[in-house]
Design an enzyme around this catalytic site. Structure first.
Site, PDB file in Angstrom:
ATOM      1  N   LYS A  66       0.800  -1.232   0.000  1.00  0.00           N
ATOM      2  CA  LYS A  66       0.000   0.000   0.000  1.00  0.00           C
ATOM      3  C   LYS A  66       0.833   1.283   0.000  1.00  0.00           C
ATOM      4  O   LYS A  66       0.384   2.310  -0.514  1.00  0.00           O
ATOM      5  CB  LYS A  66      -0.962   0.013   1.185  1.00  0.00           C
ATOM      6  CG  LYS A  66      -2.106  -0.979   1.066  1.00  0.00           C
ATOM      7  CD  LYS A  66      -3.085  -0.816   2.217  1.00  0.00           C
ATOM      8  CE  LYS A  66      -4.230  -1.803   2.109  1.00  0.00           C
ATOM      9  NZ  LYS A  66      -5.243  -1.599   3.159  1.00  0.00           N
ATOM     10  N   ASN A  87      -4.800   2.062  -1.827  1.00  0.00           N
ATOM     11  CA  ASN A  87      -5.361   0.704  -1.884  1.00  0.00           C
ATOM     12  C   ASN A  87      -6.203   0.473  -3.136  1.00  0.00           C
ATOM     13  O   ASN A  87      -6.677  -0.630  -3.368  1.00  0.00           O
ATOM     14  CB  ASN A  87      -6.198   0.403  -0.633  1.00  0.00           C
ATOM     15  CG  ASN A  87      -7.584   1.011  -0.688  1.00  0.00           C
ATOM     16  OD1 ASN A  87      -7.749   2.145  -1.152  1.00  0.00           O
ATOM     17  ND2 ASN A  87      -8.579   0.285  -0.224  1.00  0.00           N
ATOM     18  N   GLY A 127      -5.625   3.252  18.554  1.00  0.00           N
ATOM     19  CA  GLY A 127      -4.558   2.865  17.642  1.00  0.00           C
ATOM     20  C   GLY A 127      -4.092   4.044  16.811  1.00  0.00           C
ATOM     21  O   GLY A 127      -4.848   4.996  16.585  1.00  0.00           O
ATOM     22  N   ALA A 128      -2.825   3.976  16.367  1.00  0.00           N
ATOM     23  CA  ALA A 128      -2.265   5.075  15.570  1.00  0.00           C
ATOM     24  C   ALA A 128      -1.458   4.542  14.387  1.00  0.00           C
ATOM     25  O   ALA A 128      -0.538   5.187  13.908  1.00  0.00           O
ATOM     26  CB  ALA A 128      -1.394   5.966  16.456  1.00  0.00           C
ATOM     27  N   GLY A 129      -1.826   3.357  13.911  1.00  0.00           N
ATOM     28  CA  GLY A 129      -1.147   2.745  12.769  1.00  0.00           C
ATOM     29  C   GLY A 129      -1.759   3.168  11.442  1.00  0.00           C
ATOM     30  O   GLY A 129      -2.476   4.168  11.358  1.00  0.00           O
ATOM     31  N   ALA A 131      -4.178   1.883   9.500  1.00  0.00           N
ATOM     32  CA  ALA A 131      -5.645   1.906   9.410  1.00  0.00           C
ATOM     33  C   ALA A 131      -6.209   3.115  10.137  1.00  0.00           C
ATOM     34  O   ALA A 131      -7.114   3.794   9.643  1.00  0.00           O
ATOM     35  CB  ALA A 131      -6.233   0.620   9.986  1.00  0.00           C
ATOM     36  N   ASN A 151      -3.392   5.542  22.144  1.00  0.00           N
ATOM     37  CA  ASN A 151      -2.443   4.542  21.673  1.00  0.00           C
ATOM     38  C   ASN A 151      -1.528   4.117  22.812  1.00  0.00           C
ATOM     39  O   ASN A 151      -1.304   4.885  23.749  1.00  0.00           O
ATOM     40  CB  ASN A 151      -1.604   5.118  20.521  1.00  0.00           C
ATOM     41  CG  ASN A 151      -0.884   4.039  19.736  1.00  0.00           C
ATOM     42  OD1 ASN A 151      -1.518   3.119  19.218  1.00  0.00           O
ATOM     43  ND2 ASN A 151       0.427   4.140  19.643  1.00  0.00           N
ATOM     44  N   VAL A 154       1.944   7.011  23.288  1.00  0.00           N
ATOM     45  CA  VAL A 154       1.231   8.284  23.120  1.00  0.00           C
ATOM     46  C   VAL A 154       1.903   9.167  22.068  1.00  0.00           C
ATOM     47  O   VAL A 154       1.229   9.878  21.317  1.00  0.00           O
ATOM     48  CB  VAL A 154       1.113   9.028  24.466  1.00  0.00           C
ATOM     49  CG1 VAL A 154       0.399  10.367  24.286  1.00  0.00           C
ATOM     50  CG2 VAL A 154       0.355   8.173  25.477  1.00  0.00           C
ATOM     51  N   GLY A 242     -15.714  -5.305  11.279  1.00  0.00           N
ATOM     52  CA  GLY A 242     -14.975  -4.844  10.115  1.00  0.00           C
ATOM     53  C   GLY A 242     -15.528  -5.238   8.765  1.00  0.00           C
ATOM     54  O   GLY A 242     -15.023  -4.774   7.735  1.00  0.00           O
TER      55      GLY A 242
END
Length: 277
Positions: A66, A87, A127-129, A131, A151, A154, A242
């Site tokens: 991606k 994507n 989360g901070a990835g 996605a 997260n 932080v 999801g």
């Protein structure tokens, strides 16, 4: 002539995209086929050039390509550029143009279960990835004004917030602080892999004190109900797994390629059946 579409990734055998898109083509009486292509990292550039030379009409991009795919495209949509990942690729007028439908697909999925506009909601992202980044930027692009990010690290949440140029009020939180403040949010979105099969007993946030009408959404769909969704359901929350995000992002890509709107509910039920639901 039959139009060719597909998805590239490694591994790719598990992908549900071919089943979903080929059923939509058949349902709409379109002369088209969607194929899964196994593409290894070291030959990504050659594969993209090959697909372009073959005249592919469009394709999806999944793990691990991606980010790397962006080096081989002619143009990249501004939102995808900001997210830093592509994507969906559209082949138009001899150019390969990259988009990101993950975040927008999620926003559409979320809107489908919310009785009120999302712009008025106070949202917590877990989360901070990658996605989370796609969802954060797409929510901001949709006009949401209040999005906090929790997260384990932080500083990573702070980096995500700082990267957004839209006018959004955001606070970076530890997961511990988010747990204490969960009752102040209208929507909680779980974007990590925590709770995914086989480690189904794990959760990033212990649900204990939600306010009435809270929506809790998890981008995981294996299992259908993660621990966080089960706990939220017990609290009376509106829950979403999801599958909706997967279907809506796919439907948006389909629309970009063909100009036709597929039957969302048909797509969703097909995916649920294929997953054994």
């Amino acid at each position: 002539m039959k139009q060719l579409y597909g998805v590239i990734g490694n591994p790719i055998g598990h992908s549900l995209s071919p089943v979903m898109h080929n059923d939509a083509f058949e349902h709409l009486n379109m002369d088209a086929h969607y194929h899964a292509f196994l593409v290894k990292e070291e030959v990504l550039g050659e594969a993209v050039r090959g697909l372009k030379a073959l005249g592919i009409s469009g394709f999806n991009v999944t793990t691990p390509h991606k980010v790397a795919i962006m080096d081989y495209l002619d143009e990249i949509d501004p939102l995808a550029k900001q997210i830093g990942a592509v994507n969906t690729v559209v082949h138009k007028d001899g150019k390969l143009i990259g988009y990101n439908t993950d975040g927008i697909g999620f926003v559409r999925a979320l809107q489908s279960i919310s009785s009120e506009p999302l712009q008025e909601k106070r949202i917590l992202l877990l989360g901070a990835g990658g996605a989370s980044r796609a969802i954060y930027f797409s929510l901001a692009d949709a006009g949401v004004k209040e999005i906090d990010v929790a997260n384990r690290t932080v500083d990573k949440a702070k980096e995500l917030i700082a990267a957004c140029t839209a006018t959004v009020h955001s606070v970076a939180l530890s997961l511990e602080k988010a747990t204490k403040e969960q009752g102040s949010y209208d929507i909680i979105i779980q974007t990590t892999t925590i709770g995914m099969h086989p480690r189904v007993e794990h959760t990033p946030l212990q649900i204990s004190s939600l306010k009435k009408g809270t929506i809790v959404s998890d981008i995981i769909y294996n299992p259908f109900e993660t621990k966080i969704l089960c706990e939220a359901k017990e609290q009376g929350a509106i829950i979403q797994n999801g599958i909706d995000m997967f279907v809506y992002q796919g439907a948006l890509a389909f629309e970009m390629w063909t100009g036709c709107v597929p039957n969302i509910e048909r797509m969703k039920q097909l995916v649920i059946r294929k997953l054994g639901g």
